[in-house]
Design a protein around this motif. Structure first.
Motif, PDB file in Angstrom:
ATOM      1  N   PRO A 289       0.779  -1.093  -0.029  1.00 51.12           N
ATOM      2  CA  PRO A 289      -0.257   0.068   0.021  1.00 51.12           C
ATOM      3  C   PRO A 289       1.000   1.256   0.168  1.00 51.12           C
ATOM      4  CG  PRO A 289      -0.936  -1.486   1.586  1.00 51.12           C
ATOM      5  CD  PRO A 289       0.186  -2.388   1.146  1.00 51.12           C
ATOM      6  N   GLN A 290       2.116   1.288   0.627  1.00 52.56           N
ATOM      7  CA  GLN A 290       2.904   2.520   0.786  1.00 52.56           C
ATOM      8  C   GLN A 290       3.406   2.877  -0.690  1.00 52.56           C
ATOM      9  OE1 GLN A 290       3.024  -0.347   2.712  1.00 52.56           O
ATOM     10  NE2 GLN A 290       3.595  -0.020   4.784  1.00 52.56           N
ATOM     11  N   ALA A 291       4.010   1.884  -1.444  1.00 49.71           N
ATOM     12  CA  ALA A 291       4.512   2.088  -2.732  1.00 49.71           C
ATOM     13  C   ALA A 291       3.314   2.325  -3.590  1.00 49.71           C
ATOM     14  CB  ALA A 291       5.198   0.643  -3.125  1.00 49.71           C
ATOM     15  N   GLN A 292       2.215   1.718  -3.734  1.00 49.61           N
ATOM     16  CA  GLN A 292       1.052   2.110  -4.572  1.00 49.61           C
ATOM     17  C   GLN A 292       0.562   3.451  -4.128  1.00 49.61           C
ATOM     18  OE1 GLN A 292      -1.365  -1.065  -5.521  1.00 49.61           O
ATOM     19  NE2 GLN A 292       0.381  -2.252  -6.038  1.00 49.61           N
ATOM     20  N   ALA A 293       0.449   3.865  -2.928  1.00 49.78           N
ATOM     21  CA  ALA A 293       0.103   5.113  -2.603  1.00 49.78           C
ATOM     22  C   ALA A 293       0.643   6.173  -3.150  1.00 49.78           C
ATOM     23  CB  ALA A 293      -0.125   5.312  -0.973  1.00 49.78           C
ATOM     24  N   ILE A 294       2.070   6.099  -3.292  1.00 45.92           N
ATOM     25  CA  ILE A 294       2.952   7.165  -3.943  1.00 45.92           C
ATOM     26  C   ILE A 294       2.676   7.210  -5.488  1.00 45.92           C
ATOM     27  CG2 ILE A 294       5.209   7.799  -4.344  1.00 45.92           C
ATOM     28  CD1 ILE A 294       5.985   6.448  -1.891  1.00 45.92           C
ATOM     29  N   ALA A 295       2.537   5.998  -5.996  1.00 46.57           N
ATOM     30  CA  ALA A 295       2.308   5.778  -7.273  1.00 46.57           C
ATOM     31  C   ALA A 295       1.098   6.475  -7.775  1.00 46.57           C
ATOM     32  CB  ALA A 295       2.495   4.596  -7.945  1.00 46.57           C
TER      33      ALA A 295
END
Length: 353
Positions: A289-295
Motif C-alpha cells: 500500500p505504501q508504494a502504490q499510494a505514492i504511485a
C-alpha cells in the motif's frame, strides 16, 4: 640506515593504509547490488525513479536502474537474453505478460503479505500480478469537439462515424495493446470473437478504416497530434488521459457503452536473474500500500492493492476505475496470443498496407 628504511617503509604503509581506508566506503558503495527494472519510459519511468523506488533502495542498500521501453520492447530484450537475463523485474501490459509466462521468462512469485492482499482477479497464473489497474476506452479532443459541436463519444462504433473522417488516430494492432483492444471490440460488435476475427477484418476497411488519418505504432505521438488538432478520437486509458491533461492537452476520457477492455500493468521477477532474492523483494515492495499510494498520488497509477489509502485528490479516480471495471471486457489472452502472429501479418498486409 636500516632504521631510516624501516621508518620510511612504516610511513609508506601508514599512508597507504590510510588511503586504502579512505577508499573503502567508495568501493563498498560501488559494490552495492544493482537491480534492473524494465518498464514504460517517460512519465512512468520518472515517477518510479524519483518517487517510488528510493524507499526500497534505502531499506535494502541497493540501486534500482530502470530500463525504459514499451512492453513489446522489454519482452524482446528479456527473450533475447533468456538464460542470462540482464534485467531482474519487468512491468508488462497484461496480454504481453501472458506471452512472457508462456515463454518461461518469469519466476514463480514468492508468497508475501502484499501479494496475499491482491485479489485473485489481479493474478496472472503463479508468475505475475497486477501492479496497477486500467481499462482501454475512448479519448477525444475536447477543443475540436467543442469547436465542431460534436456530442461526446459513447460507443466504439463512433470510430466509424463519418463526422470523424480523417480525424481518427488508431494505434497499430500489430504493436499496441490499445490498437488490439480497439479492434477486438469492433470485431465483437460485428459479431466476431477472439476465435473469429473475420467479421472485424471484413468490415474494417469501409467503416473505421475510412476515418483513420494515421496508424501509429504507440501512443507517444498522440500529444503532438492533439496540439495540432489532427487527432479527434482514439483508443486510450483514463490514466493516460489524466497524464495528457496534466500537460495541458485538450483531452477527455469517454467510457464506451459496450464496455472498456481490462488493461492492467503486471509485474514478474525474471527467471534465472542474478539477484533472485532481491528481485522477489522488489516485486513484493511494489505491491505494498505504501508504494502504490505514492504511485497513485504522484502519477495517477490506479492501485491493484485494495488496502492502498486514497486522498481527496485521488479518491475520485479510484472510484471511477471501479465503475469502469464493473462492465469491462476481459480478453482471453491465451487464445489471443495463440492467434496474434497471424492477425498481425494480416493487419499489416490488408489494413496498414
Amino acid at each position: 640506515m636500516n632504521n631510516v628504511k624501516r621508518s620510511a617503509l612504516f610511513g609508506f604503509c601508514s599512508l597507504g593504509c590510510a588511503c586504502l581506508g579512505a577508499l573503502l566506503p567508495a568501493t563498498q558503495a560501488l559494490a552495492e547490488p544493482t537491480l534492473y527494472l524494465g518498464m514504460n519510459g517517460g512519465t512512468m519511468e520518472r515517477l518510479y525513479a524519483d518517487k517510488v523506488l528510493p524507499a526500497f533502495e534505502k531499506a535494502n542498500n541497493v540501486k534500482v536502474v530502470i530500463v525504459p521501453g514499451t512492453s513489446a520492447d522489454i519482452l524482446a530484450k528479456v527473450q533475447a537474453s533468456k538464460g542470462n537475463p540482464q534485467m531482474h523485474v519487468m512491468f508488462l501490459d497484461d496480454g504481453i505478460m501472458y506471452r512472457a509466462i508462456a515463454m518461461g521468462l518469469c519466476d514463480k512469485l514468492e508468497d508475501s503479505p502484499p501479494l496475499a492482499q491482491i485479489p485473485a482477479k489481479g493474478r496472472i497464473k503463479d508468475q505475475a500480478v497486477a501492479v496497477s489497474l486500467g481499462v482501454t476506452g475512448l479519448a477525444y479532443n475536447t477543443r475540436l469537439f467543442k469547436e465542431k459541436g460534436w456530442n461526446t463519444p459513447t460507443s466504439w462504433m463512433d470510430l466509424a462515424d463519418p463526422r470523424f473522417k480523417d480525424k481518427v488516430v488508431f494505434q497499430s494492432m500489430a504493436s499496441s495493446t490499445f490498437g488490439l483492444h480497439g479492434f477486438l471490440m469492433f470485431n465483437r460488435i460485428q459479431g466476431g470473437s477472439e476465435t473469429d476475427v473475420e467479421p472485424g477484418f471484413k468490415a474494417w476497411p469501409n467503416t473505421v478504416g475510412r476515418n483513420v488519418l494515421e496508424y501509429i505504432p504507440s501512443s507517444a505521438k498522440i500529444s503532438e497530434m492533439l496540439q495540432t488538432d489532427e487527432a479527434a478520437l482514439f483508443p486510450l486509458t483514463p490514466t493516460q488521459v489524466t497524464a495528457l491533461k496534466l500537460k495541458g492537452m485538450p483531452v477527455e476520457y469517454a467510457q464506451p457503452k459496450e464496455g472498456a477492455v481490462v488493461l492492467n500493468v503486471a509485474e514478474c521477477a525474471i527467471a534465472q536473474n542474478t539477484q533472485p532474492e532481491l528481485a522477489q523483494k522488489l516485486a513484493a515492495f511494489l505491491l505494498t500500500p505504501q508504494a502504490q499510494a505514492i504511485a497513485l498520488e504522484e502519477g495517477d497509477q490506479i492501485p491493484s492493492n485494495p488496502n492502498t489509502p486514497t486522498t481527496d485528490k485521488t479518491r475520485g479516480q479510484v472510484e471511477a476505475m471501479k465503475q469502469y471495471l464493473e462492465t469491462a471486457i476481459a480478453v482471453d489472452w491465451d487464445q489471443v496470443n495463440e492467434q496474434r502472429p497471424a492477425w498481425n501479418a494480416r493487419w499489416n498486409r490488408s489494413i496498414e498496407r
